[in-house]
Design a protein around this motif. Structure first.
Motif, mmCIF file in Angstrom:
data_model
loop_
_atom_site.group_PDB
_atom_site.id
_atom_site.type_symbol
_atom_site.label_atom_id
_atom_site.label_comp_id
_atom_site.label_asym_id
_atom_site.label_seq_id
_atom_site.Cartn_x
_atom_site.Cartn_y
_atom_site.Cartn_z
ATOM 1 N N ASP A 62 0.859 -1.239 -0.153
ATOM 2 C CA ASP A 62 -0.172 0.134 0.001
ATOM 3 C C ASP A 62 0.779 1.119 -0.068
ATOM 4 O OD1 ASP A 62 -1.952 -1.479 0.105
ATOM 5 O OD2 ASP A 62 -2.236 -1.599 2.359
ATOM 6 N N GLY A 63 1.905 1.167 0.233
ATOM 7 C CA GLY A 63 2.762 2.438 0.369
ATOM 8 C C GLY A 63 3.197 2.902 1.605
ATOM 9 N N GLY A 64 4.059 3.826 1.702
ATOM 10 C CA GLY A 64 4.394 4.237 3.431
ATOM 11 C C GLY A 64 5.815 3.795 3.305
ATOM 12 N N PRO A 65 6.250 3.898 4.763
ATOM 13 C CA PRO A 65 5.528 4.760 5.669
ATOM 14 C C PRO A 65 5.700 6.378 5.858
ATOM 15 C CG PRO A 65 7.571 3.686 6.583
ATOM 16 C CD PRO A 65 7.461 3.514 5.366
ATOM 17 N N THR A 66 4.500 6.850 6.156
ATOM 18 C CA THR A 66 4.568 8.197 6.409
ATOM 19 C C THR A 66 5.268 8.437 7.779
ATOM 20 O OG1 THR A 66 2.555 8.209 7.636
ATOM 21 C CG2 THR A 66 2.480 8.624 5.416
ATOM 22 N N ASP A 67 5.568 9.473 7.851
ATOM 23 C CA ASP A 67 6.349 9.939 9.373
ATOM 24 C C ASP A 67 5.568 9.479 10.499
ATOM 25 O OD1 ASP A 67 8.471 11.204 8.005
ATOM 26 O OD2 ASP A 67 7.943 13.019 8.185
ATOM 27 N N GLU A 68 4.079 9.754 10.604
ATOM 28 C CA GLU A 68 3.312 9.470 11.657
ATOM 29 C C GLU A 68 3.151 8.034 11.605
ATOM 30 O OE1 GLU A 68 2.625 11.497 9.061
ATOM 31 O OE2 GLU A 68 2.526 13.623 10.259
ATOM 32 N N GLU A 69 2.982 7.044 10.459
ATOM 33 C CA GLU A 69 3.056 5.662 10.559
ATOM 34 C C GLU A 69 4.230 5.178 10.881
ATOM 35 O OE1 GLU A 69 0.191 4.721 6.789
ATOM 36 O OE2 GLU A 69 2.434 5.064 6.717
ATOM 37 N N TRP A 70 5.411 5.770 10.774
ATOM 38 C CA TRP A 70 6.576 5.172 11.379
ATOM 39 C C TRP A 70 6.712 5.403 12.759
ATOM 40 C CZ3 TRP A 70 10.038 1.960 9.671
ATOM 41 C CH2 TRP A 70 11.125 1.909 10.043
ATOM 42 N N GLU A 71 6.417 6.479 13.238
ATOM 43 C CA GLU A 71 6.357 6.804 14.623
ATOM 44 C C GLU A 71 5.457 5.800 15.510
ATOM 45 O OE1 GLU A 71 8.244 8.588 18.058
ATOM 46 O OE2 GLU A 71 8.974 8.938 15.869
ATOM 47 N N ALA A 72 4.566 5.723 14.854
ATOM 48 C CA ALA A 72 3.174 4.840 15.611
ATOM 49 C C ALA A 72 3.869 3.363 15.665
ATOM 50 C CB ALA A 72 2.145 4.812 14.918
ATOM 51 N N TYR A 73 4.541 2.697 14.529
ATOM 52 C CA TYR A 73 5.289 1.679 14.622
ATOM 53 C C TYR A 73 6.292 1.304 15.483
ATOM 54 C CZ TYR A 73 8.301 -1.902 12.124
ATOM 55 O OH TYR A 73 9.278 -2.815 11.840
ATOM 56 N N LEU A 74 7.058 2.390 15.631
ATOM 57 C CA LEU A 74 8.171 2.229 16.513
ATOM 58 C C LEU A 74 7.477 2.087 18.026
ATOM 59 C CD1 LEU A 74 10.795 4.487 15.040
ATOM 60 C CD2 LEU A 74 10.677 2.272 14.981
#
Length: 557
Positions: free
Chosen positions: A517-529
């Motif tokens: 699906d694409g990514g990660p955005t900054d927000e997605e990356w931060e949430a993932y970590l």
């Protein structure tokens, strides 16, 4: 007298002594309650039930002439209940959970984590008291010569819950100066050079060049154009997702890592300083997924890569549909089209760098023969398995019996295996298939010296090790790899049990989503970590793996 005959005589003498001891106890009215039944029963059991694994091509072990002779040597009978890997794990879990234990499990491949847990709860017995010159002379001699093997099979509580197994097959066996396990780089990537030649393209050396080749394969529908398959059947690149020898992971090397599936924990890495880390939280990992999403979005990567089985991948490749893939051997994957394929080099990434992270390989494990609390006479059963620790015996358990797989001895006394042509003529199957038919899963310890004392390394292994050493290892900048046989404390095992599965699942799920699906955005990356560090216990896992590795190094020193 060879090792086999000497061990056989010792084992017969042992069983005679056991029988005499039983008669003395009976005559004197002596008995001892060990908490597991009457001692006279414990000393006279000669029939055993074993549950275990077998090759998909194996007919089972009931009529295996090598195993039957070994049973006769020590006067026991084994009832085999064996099955292939697709059902073995479930059946083992059912037997353990239902307290319906056989006398032993064989060829299951329990991890150190499993062994510690099943040892602590009494499912598996401690074998330490039986590993001695009287009961197991062959194994005892090996452990005296190789104390590191004893260390590898001894759990943190000081107990040994399983017999050692390992196949020390490395590049030293082909005369190389450095010894790297045959499992160090599990994925060999390959490309259809016939298609490249038809299109006037060179074998790519960078990821960007490979991208352009894949585009050309798709636009020219090379499966149809070159092989005459149906229109639209071309799949530029097909692999599995995070699979051992057939995943996409080798292509991540252009970003400085390869996140192999790992028997310890997926994405776990070790560097030359002895520092443990996870590849899946680095900036390079994030850049990598962003880069390959573009390939997926362009239709260059198989849309079924996340769900297909290895059988499905093989079927596609052997119909001439696939331009690029990964596997253990080209010939196995590509079948009749194999001659059209060549290895891809390790491809440079967008910034011109690359690195292959080596996978742990060749470790000693003790999860392939484990005696349970249901066994009344461990001595007799272990006397049977001690015969496996003779070089001439284990070669037959691995490949097939003398007179079938091994046809003759040369002038140096080395056993010569059957040729491909002889195997086809005599048995209607190739030498590799013949090996799989006779192979016995279990505690096989194949020491490196056996390849110069008893039997030659098979041709396919020599070929793969040669490729590994000469073609792939030059692309490796750091040969560090986290050892498979690290031992964990009970507290550490609790931490692993609490977090490991959730951590691996969270990483794999997010990796697949970002690729598709694409990514990660900054927000997605931060949430993932935050998720990995929080509910998935990433830092706690790192602490455990680092501590276990530090103890491993200290013990080795």
């Amino acid at each position: 007298m060879n090792h086999y005959e000497e061990a056989r005589k010792k084992l017969l003498a042992l069983l005679l002594a056991m029988a005499m001891a039983c008669s003395l106890l009976t005559g004197c009215g002596g008995s001892s309650d060990s908490g597991s039944g009457d001692s006279s029963e414990a000393s006279t059991q000669t029939e055993f039930d074993i549950v275990g694994g077998q090759s998909a091509l194996s007919p089972g072990y009931d009529d295996n002439e090598v195993l039957n002779e070994l049973q006769e040597n020590v006067g026991i009978t084994i009832n085999w209940e064996t099955m292939t890997s697709d059902t073995l794990g479930e059946q083992v879990n059912i037997r353990i959970a239902g307290d319906s234990l056989p006398d032993a499990f064989m060829g299951v491949g329990f991890s150190n984590y499993d062994l510690s847990n099943y040892g602590a709860d009494g499912t598996f017995i401690d074998l330490t008291p039986y590993i001695n010159e009287e009961t197991m002379p062959n194994l005892t001699a090996i452990l005296e010569e190789y104390p590191e093997i004893r260390s590898a099979i001894t759990m943190s509580d000081g107990c040994i819950y399983g017999l050692p197994a390992a196949e020390q097959m490395g590049t030293a066996g082909i005369g190389a100066d450095e010894d790297y396990s045959i499992y160090s780089i599990p994925q060999y990537s390959m490309i259809n050079k016939a298609w490249l030649d038809y299109l006037g393209l060179e074998v790519p050396t960078t990821l960007d060049e490979l991208h352009d080749c894949l585009v050309a394969f798709a636009e020219n529908d090379m499966s149809a154009t070159y092989y005459g398959n149906d229109a639209g059947t071309t799949i530029p690149m097909s692999t599995g997702f995070d699979q051992w020898c057939w995943g996409q992971n080798i292509f991540y090397a252009g970003f400085g890592f390869t996140n192999w599936t790992n028997d310890i924990c997926n994405d776990l890495q070790l560097d030359s300083t002895g520092t443990v880390s996870f590849a899946c939280v680095t900036d390079a990992y994030r850049e990598c997924l962003t880069y390959f999403h573009e390939w997926y979005a362009e239709g260059l990567m198989d849309v079924e890569m996340f769900s297909q089985s290895d059988t499905q991948l093989i079927a596609k490749c052997q119909q001439g549909y696939v331009g690029v893939s990964t596997w253990w051997y080209i010939e196995e994957l590509m079948g009749d089209y194999a001659d059209d394929y060549v290895f891809l080099p390790i491809l440079e990434g967008p910034d011109g760098t690359y690195n292959v992270t080596l996978r742990t390989g060749g470790a000693t494990n003790s999860g392939n023969l484990n005696i349970t609390s249901a066994c009344e006479n461990p001595e007799a059963l272990l006397a049977f398995f001690d015969q496996w620790y003779d070089g001439e015996v284990v070669m037959q358990l691995q490949y097939g019996p003398i007179g079938t797989y091994f046809t003759e001895q040369d002038e140096d006394g080395m056993w010569v295996s059957i040729s491909e042509e002889e195997s086809q003529e005599l048995y209607g199957k190739g030498a590799g298939e013949l090996k799989s038919y006779y192979e016995v899963y279990g505690p096989k310890l194949i020491l490196s010296e056996y390849y110069s004392e008893y039997f030659y390394m098979e041709d396919r292994a020599i070929e793969r090790l040669t490729d590994l050493y000469e073609y792939w290892m030059p692309f490796v900048s750091d040969t560090s790899a986290y050892p498979l046989d690290c031992v964990y404390t009970s507290e550490e095992l609790e931490t692993i049990d609490l977090y490991k599965t959730d951590f691996q699942d969270a990483v794999a799920e997010q990796e697949a989503l970002w690729l598709k699906d694409g990514g990660p955005t900054d927000e997605e990356w931060e949430a993932y970590l935050n998720k990995l560090e929080g509910s998935c216990g990433m830092n706690e896992l790192l602490e455990v793996y680092q501590a276990a590795y530090d103890r491993y190094v200290e013990a080795a020193e």
